[in-house]
Motif scaffolding. Structure first.
Motif, PDB file in Angstrom:
ATOM      1  N   VAL A 134      43.125  -2.988  69.547  1.00  0.00           N
ATOM      2  CA  VAL A 134      42.368  -1.743  69.246  1.00  0.00           C
ATOM      3  C   VAL A 134      42.695  -0.975  70.723  1.00  0.00           C
ATOM      4  N   ILE A 135      43.641   0.143  70.769  1.00  0.00           N
ATOM      5  CA  ILE A 135      43.797   0.909  72.034  1.00  0.00           C
ATOM      6  C   ILE A 135      43.243   2.542  71.725  1.00  0.00           C
ATOM      7  N   GLU A 136      43.205   3.152  72.845  1.00  0.00           N
ATOM      8  CA  GLU A 136      42.830   4.551  72.938  1.00  0.00           C
ATOM      9  C   GLU A 136      43.934   5.557  72.942  1.00  0.00           C
ATOM     10  N   ASN A 137      44.970   5.240  73.649  1.00  0.00           N
ATOM     11  CA  ASN A 137      46.102   6.013  74.049  1.00  0.00           C
ATOM     12  C   ASN A 137      47.383   5.140  73.425  1.00  0.00           C
ATOM     13  N   LEU A 138      48.357   6.038  72.871  1.00  0.00           N
ATOM     14  CA  LEU A 138      49.506   5.401  72.277  1.00  0.00           C
ATOM     15  C   LEU A 138      50.782   6.108  72.772  1.00  0.00           C
ATOM     16  N   ASN A 139      51.952   5.565  73.167  1.00  0.00           N
ATOM     17  CA  ASN A 139      53.038   6.107  73.466  1.00  0.00           C
ATOM     18  C   ASN A 139      53.919   5.946  71.987  1.00  0.00           C
ATOM     19  N   LEU A 140      54.818   6.975  71.978  1.00  0.00           N
ATOM     20  CA  LEU A 140      55.782   6.749  70.620  1.00  0.00           C
ATOM     21  C   LEU A 140      56.620   5.839  70.710  1.00  0.00           C
ATOM     22  N   VAL A 141      57.274   5.318  71.969  1.00  0.00           N
ATOM     23  CA  VAL A 141      58.129   4.204  72.184  1.00  0.00           C
ATOM     24  C   VAL A 141      57.608   2.767  71.695  1.00  0.00           C
ATOM     25  N   GLN A 152      59.066  -5.641  68.391  1.00  0.00           N
ATOM     26  CA  GLN A 152      58.838  -6.155  69.451  1.00  0.00           C
ATOM     27  C   GLN A 152      57.553  -6.714  69.662  1.00  0.00           C
ATOM     28  N   ILE A 153      57.314  -7.717  70.742  1.00  0.00           N
ATOM     29  CA  ILE A 153      56.136  -8.545  70.938  1.00  0.00           C
ATOM     30  C   ILE A 153      55.141  -7.474  71.563  1.00  0.00           C
ATOM     31  N   GLY A 154      53.838  -7.077  71.082  1.00  0.00           N
ATOM     32  CA  GLY A 154      53.070  -6.174  71.775  1.00  0.00           C
ATOM     33  C   GLY A 154      53.190  -4.881  71.286  1.00  0.00           C
ATOM     34  N   SER A 155      54.314  -4.769  70.354  1.00  0.00           N
ATOM     35  CA  SER A 155      54.141  -3.195  69.932  1.00  0.00           C
ATOM     36  C   SER A 155      53.117  -2.924  68.673  1.00  0.00           C
ATOM     37  N   LYS A 156      52.728  -1.738  68.481  1.00  0.00           N
ATOM     38  CA  LYS A 156      51.973  -1.074  67.797  1.00  0.00           C
ATOM     39  C   LYS A 156      52.242  -0.606  66.372  1.00  0.00           C
ATOM     40  N   PRO A 157      51.787  -1.001  65.140  1.00  0.00           N
ATOM     41  CA  PRO A 157      52.207  -0.717  64.176  1.00  0.00           C
ATOM     42  C   PRO A 157      51.432   0.442  63.421  1.00  0.00           C
ATOM     43  N   LEU A 158      52.124   1.064  62.616  1.00  0.00           N
ATOM     44  CA  LEU A 158      51.512   2.028  61.756  1.00  0.00           C
ATOM     45  C   LEU A 158      51.140   1.462  60.210  1.00  0.00           C
TER      46      LEU A 158
END
Length: 315
Positions: free
Chosen positions: A174-181, A139-145
């Motif tokens: 770059v973010i500080e907090n991350l949600n698993l969703v 999805q657009i805006g999701s954070k990858p591993l």
């Protein structure tokens, strides 16, 4: 040299402030360009990179003859495009007889070329060649591993440089907090040899694990390719020193009469002024006080009359 213009409206001033250097940079935009000649494989690679970076990428469809990143004088038009689009990362594809399916990935500082890595694309497989559940699509805006597997990323200079560039290219904001969703994909980079890296794109499937943390499974969704390192150019010492500058944190203002203790924690001292009870105005005057005042007035009046009589008798 670019012409420096002063903003005349509030909208232009806010736009310049948004593009100005920041202490904590936000996500970097990527510029994707074509060279004079490109193959079908290279066009597909650039299109796949644009889809993976959708929302933070700008893609040019026209051919660019004057862009030659590794040659002196061939960076002028590239820096011009980086300035106009406000991009700090670029991916340039070109097809040459000596360097087929050539891909140049570079970073920019203050719209000037910072460093370059040139790789060759081999064994490319697009997303269309993989069969997977469409729910796993990113999805657009999701954070990858991003996982780097292999000792070459720590020992070989070329792979260490490629790792830094790929991190800036793929990580996003770059973010500080991350949600698993919000974590729905992963990039796996495997060092096969001292100059070859296998890059694959996988989707994350969350499954029950009996605990609060779900179990994750990787399913390859594409694209995948082999990147063969051909050339790389590190930044100049002066440019690197300027880019690595950070502002010193302002020293905190000393708070008076406050100290910290390991046992009691934060301790504060309060200084109370001397209380002058005699000068304090009473809010309500008691009846007894009024009576005393009346008696004092009457007594003073009798004393005055008595003094007057004594004066008269003396005369």
């Amino acid at each position: 040299m670019f012409e420096v213009r002063t903003p005349r409206t509030g909208k232009a001033r806010r736009a310049l402030e948004k593009r100005a250097p920041k202490l904590v940079e936000t996500g970097k935009k990527t510029l994707i360009l074509h060279g004079t000649k490109t193959s079908g494989v290279l066009n597909a690679v650039l299109t796949e990179i644009f889809h993976m970076k959708k929302g933070s990428a700008v893609k040019f469809s026209r051919k660019n003859e004057n862009i030659k990143p590794f040659e002196s004088g061939g960076e002028t038009s590239l820096e011009f495009f980086l300035n106009r689009t406000d991009c700090s990362i670029f991916v340039f594809g070109s097809q040459l007889k000596k360097r087929p399916d050539n891909l140049v990935i570079g970073r920019a500082y203050d719209h000037h070329i910072y460093d370059l890595v040139e790789v060759g694309v081999e064994n490319f497989k697009p997303m269309e060649s993989f069969k997977y559940d469409k729910k796993l699509a990113s999805q657009i805006g999701s954070k990858p591993l991003i996982a780097f597997i292999g000792e070459g990323f720590e020992n070989v200079e070329e792979l260490k440089h490629l790792k830094e560039v790929l991190l800036d290219l793929l990580r996003g904001e770059v973010i500080e907090n991350l949600n698993l969703v919000g974590v729905d994909r992963a990039y796996v980079c495997t060092a096969i040899s001292s100059n070859m890296v296998f890059l694959s794109h996988c989707g994350l499937r969350l499954k029950k694990s009996g605990t609060k943390v779900p179990r994750m499974e990787l399913e390859e969704v594409g694209p995948s390719m082999d990147l063969v390192v051909r050339r790389h150019r590190l930044p100049n010492d002066s440019l690197q020193e300027e880019a690595m500058k950070t502002t010193r944190e302002k020293p905190k203002k000393k708070v008076k009469n406050v100290s910290k203790d390991t046992i009691e924690g934060k301790i504060g001292k309060i200084y109370m002024p001397d209380q002058k009870v005699g000068d304090v105005a009473l809010p309500n005057i008691a009846k007894g006080v009024k009576r005393e005042r009346r008696e004092a007035k009457l007594k003073n009046g009798e004393d005055r009359h008595a003094s007057k009589k004594l004066k008269e008798n003396s005369t």
